[in-house]
Write an enzyme that holds these catalytic residues in place. Sequence first.
Site, mmCIF file in Angstrom:
data_model
loop_
_atom_site.group_PDB
_atom_site.id
_atom_site.type_symbol
_atom_site.label_atom_id
_atom_site.label_comp_id
_atom_site.label_asym_id
_atom_site.label_seq_id
_atom_site.Cartn_x
_atom_site.Cartn_y
_atom_site.Cartn_z
ATOM 1 N N ARG A 18 0.819 -1.221 0.000
ATOM 2 C CA ARG A 18 0.000 0.000 0.000
ATOM 3 C C ARG A 18 0.854 1.273 0.000
ATOM 4 N NH1 ARG A 18 -3.951 -0.625 4.855
ATOM 5 N NH2 ARG A 18 -2.057 -1.576 5.697
ATOM 6 N N ASN A 36 -6.553 -2.623 2.147
ATOM 7 C CA ASN A 36 -6.506 -4.080 2.178
ATOM 8 C C ASN A 36 -7.918 -4.610 2.342
ATOM 9 O OD1 ASN A 36 -3.735 -4.360 2.018
ATOM 10 N ND2 ASN A 36 -3.422 -4.510 4.221
#
Length: 826
Positions: A18, A36
Amino acid sequence: MASEEIRVRGTVQGVGFRPTVYRIAKACGLRGDVCNDGQGVLIRVSGSEAALGEFIAKLQQECPPLAKIAEIIRTPLTEELNFDDFAIAHSITNKVKTAISPDAAICPQCQQEIFDPFSRYFRYPFTNCTHCGPRLSIIRAIPYDRCNTSMSAFAMCPQCEQEYHDIENRRFHAQPVACHICGPTAWLERADGKSVTASMFSMLDDVDAVCSLLQKGEIVAIKGLSGIHLACDATQEATVQKLRQRKNRYHKPFALMARDIDIIAQYCTISPQEQELLKSPAAPIVLLRKKGLGTGDWGQINSKFKIQNSKLNNSWEIGTGEEKLTQQSSIQNPKSKIQNSIAPSVAPGQNRLGFMLPYTPLHHLILKRMNRPIVLTSGNLSDEPQCIDNEAAKEKLSKIADYFLLHNREIVNRVDDSVVRVVGEKLQIIRRARGYAPAPINLPPGFDNIPQILAMGSELKNTFCLLREGQAILSQHLGDLENAAAFDAYQDTLNLYLNLFEHQPEVIAIDKHPEYLSSKLGKELAAANHLPIYPIQHHHAHIAACMAENGLPLDASPVLGIALDGLGYGEDGTLWGGEFLLADYRKFQRLAAFKPIAMIGGAQAIYQPWRNTYAHLIAADSWENLTKNYGDLEILKFLEEKPLKVLNQLIEKGINSPQASSAGRLFDAVAAAIGICREECSYEGQAAIAMEALIDEHNLNHPKENPNYPFNFSFFDNIYCIDPSPMWSALLKDLQNQISQGIIATKFHQSLAKTITQMVKYLTQEHVINQVVLTGGVFQNCILLEQVTRDLEQLGIKVLTHSLVPANDGGISLGQAVIASAQLSA
C-alpha cells in the site's frame, strides 16, 4: 479524466504494497485511495488515461521485495471519484482471496540498525519492517492487520506508532513493528531452575550471553521466529554427541547456522546460486558440498582414520566419542584456513552440510561474536513436532537443553526451516516450510474455474493443499503423521488454514492407502460434511504434482512419469515404488515397474536394511548357490546369523512380508550388502543417502573403466519388469575382488540410470512419449537425477523435474488436488 477500480491479487498484504501504491499514485498526480481487504488490495483512483497507464506500469516495475502480484484487474467507473488527494484507507473485511506472505529473513536495513548504537533499534532482537519479519508464524486471521496477529498483545509506543503511520517510513503499516519500549522481550533461564546472574559470564544482555554459553559447550534452547531450536557449538564433538544422546537423534544430520558467508565458505564450496539462496528472504537451509573431506568407505565413518587431500595438503584425524577433532594444515591462503573443524557427528556419513544464515535479529545478535558455526536443530524429541510454547518447551526440553532463551511473543503457527539444494543449476526444494509456505502456486491453464478442493497429503513428510481459483496453497512441512503429536499438529494447522483462507472444501482428495491417518481423517471430514471423496493413487499424485509445477495445462498429452520412492499403495492392492506410468491429470496406465520383492517384516524392512538384502538375494538365486559361491563374503556370514528359516516362512506364507516394487528398498539392499547401515537405520533413506555420499566422482566421469552392472527386462501381467537379479551376481563378485564401497556405489548408480534410460527407450517404441517426469523421493538423489536427465535429454526427450515442491511425499498433496480437480471436470 478517468476513474478506475483496480483489484490487485497475490501476496500484497503486510509487505509494504500500500505505501508503494501511495507513493506511485502521488508521483503520477492521481487521486483516490487504497485499502486491504479479503481479496488483496483494492485501489480506487482518478486521473488522466496517461497517468493511469503510467501508474499500472510502475506498480509492476517497483513492486516491493516481498510482494508478488498474481493478477491486476482494472474496472472502469462511470462516475468520477470524489477525492481531493490520494490516501490509504482502513482495511475491509470480506471474503478471503488474498495470499499470506511467508515469514521473511531480516532485511539489510534492519540488520544495520540492530548494530547501530545510535539507532533506537540497537540490539533489539525483534526489529522488523514491511520488508522482513514474521508473517505466517504470527497470523490468526485475514486481513493481515496487527489485531489479527499475536502482536495484538503489544500496544505501540508513541515513536513506533509515529513510524507505523508515516507513509514515507519503511515501517508504515508494518504490523509487527515494535521496539525495546513496547515490544516483545527475550530472557535467559537455566534448565535447572536456578537464577541466571551477570557474574556467571560476560554479557551485554541475555541474548549476547547465549554466545558465551555456546562457546563454553552448553546446549541452549532458543525460541526464534516460528519455533524453538536447540543450539550448540558445531565444532565441539563432545557437545554434539551429548545433544544427539539427549535428543535421541543418533544419525540424522544436524542443520548448521553461521554468522556470515565467509564462515560457511571455510567448510563448504558455495556456488553463486547457492549463495543467493542463503541470502534470500526465504533464508533456507542449503545443502552444500563439504570442502576437503574426500569420499571414503562407510566403515571408516565412525572410526579413527586419516584422509590425505593432495590439493590442499591437509590431514584430518577424526576420533569417536569424547575425542576431539584436530587439524593440521599448511594452506597457503590464511583467509581460507579452517580455525575449528566441524564435529564429525554433525553429519555422519554425509558429503554435504546443511547451512543457513541468521534470518532474525535474534540470531544475528547471538552470533555477532561467534566465529564458528553452531548446530541449530528443531527443539523437540526425535520425530515429534518442534516446540513453540514456552511452558511446553521447558517441560519437554529441560533434559536436553542446559539453558533456555525465551521470549513473550506467541508463535501462532509452527513453521520448520526449509531445506533446499541446487542440482544442475536448478533449485530443488526438499522441505518446503519457512520462507516458502504458504505462498500460492499458480496452476496451469485449465484450472481456473475449479471448485474448492482439500487434499490431505501422505503419511510421511506430510503437507496438505487447498485448491481454489487457479491457485494451490500448500501448507508448510508437517512431518510424519505416524507420530501422535505430529498428527495433532497436522489437525491444528489444517483448521488454522481453513479458517485463515475461509476455505470451504467441496471435494476432499486422499491417498489410496487405507491405513494412512491423513486418508482416514479425510474420510471422516467428507462423511461429516457430506462431501465427495477422491482416493488418488500415490505415484500418480507424484507425477501430477510435477506436471502442475511445470505448467502443463489441464488437457496436456500424457507424459511418461517415472516415480521412484519407498512405497505407495498400488491399484492392485500391492505396494508400488518403482513405477513407469503413462499419465495425464485424469488417469494413468502402468507400463513398467521394478520386480516386486518381499519386504520382510513390513515396516521393519525400512529400518533394518539387511532384510532387503536377504530378500533380493534369495529372489536372485537360491541360498545354497549363494553360500556356495559367495560364502566367504562378510554380508553372507552376517545373514547366516539371522533366523533365515523363520524369514523364509514369512515370505512363503506372505505373513507381514508384502511384495513391493520399491526402488527405495533396492537402494537399501545394495547399501547393506556393501556395509552401509547394514543392521539398522534411524530414518528412512539413511542408507541411500550415505551410499550416494561415497560415490567416486572420478569413476562417475570415467564409466568405461568400470563396466555397468546388468539388469534384466521381462514382460508379464501386461507390463515390463526391471529385474536386478543379474546385478547381484556382479556386485557380489566385486565384493569378492575387494572393490571399494565408493566404486561399487558409483557403478550401481550408473547402472541404474542406464537401465532406466533403456526402459524409456523400449517404451517410446510402443507409445508416443515426448516428455518424461522424474519424481519421488529416490530422485532427490543428485547423482541419479543428473545421470538420468542427461541420458534422456541426449535421446531428445524433454525431462521435467521438481523445483517448487519436493519430489518426496511433501509434494503429494498438490498432485492429489490437481488430479481430483481434473477428474471433476472430465
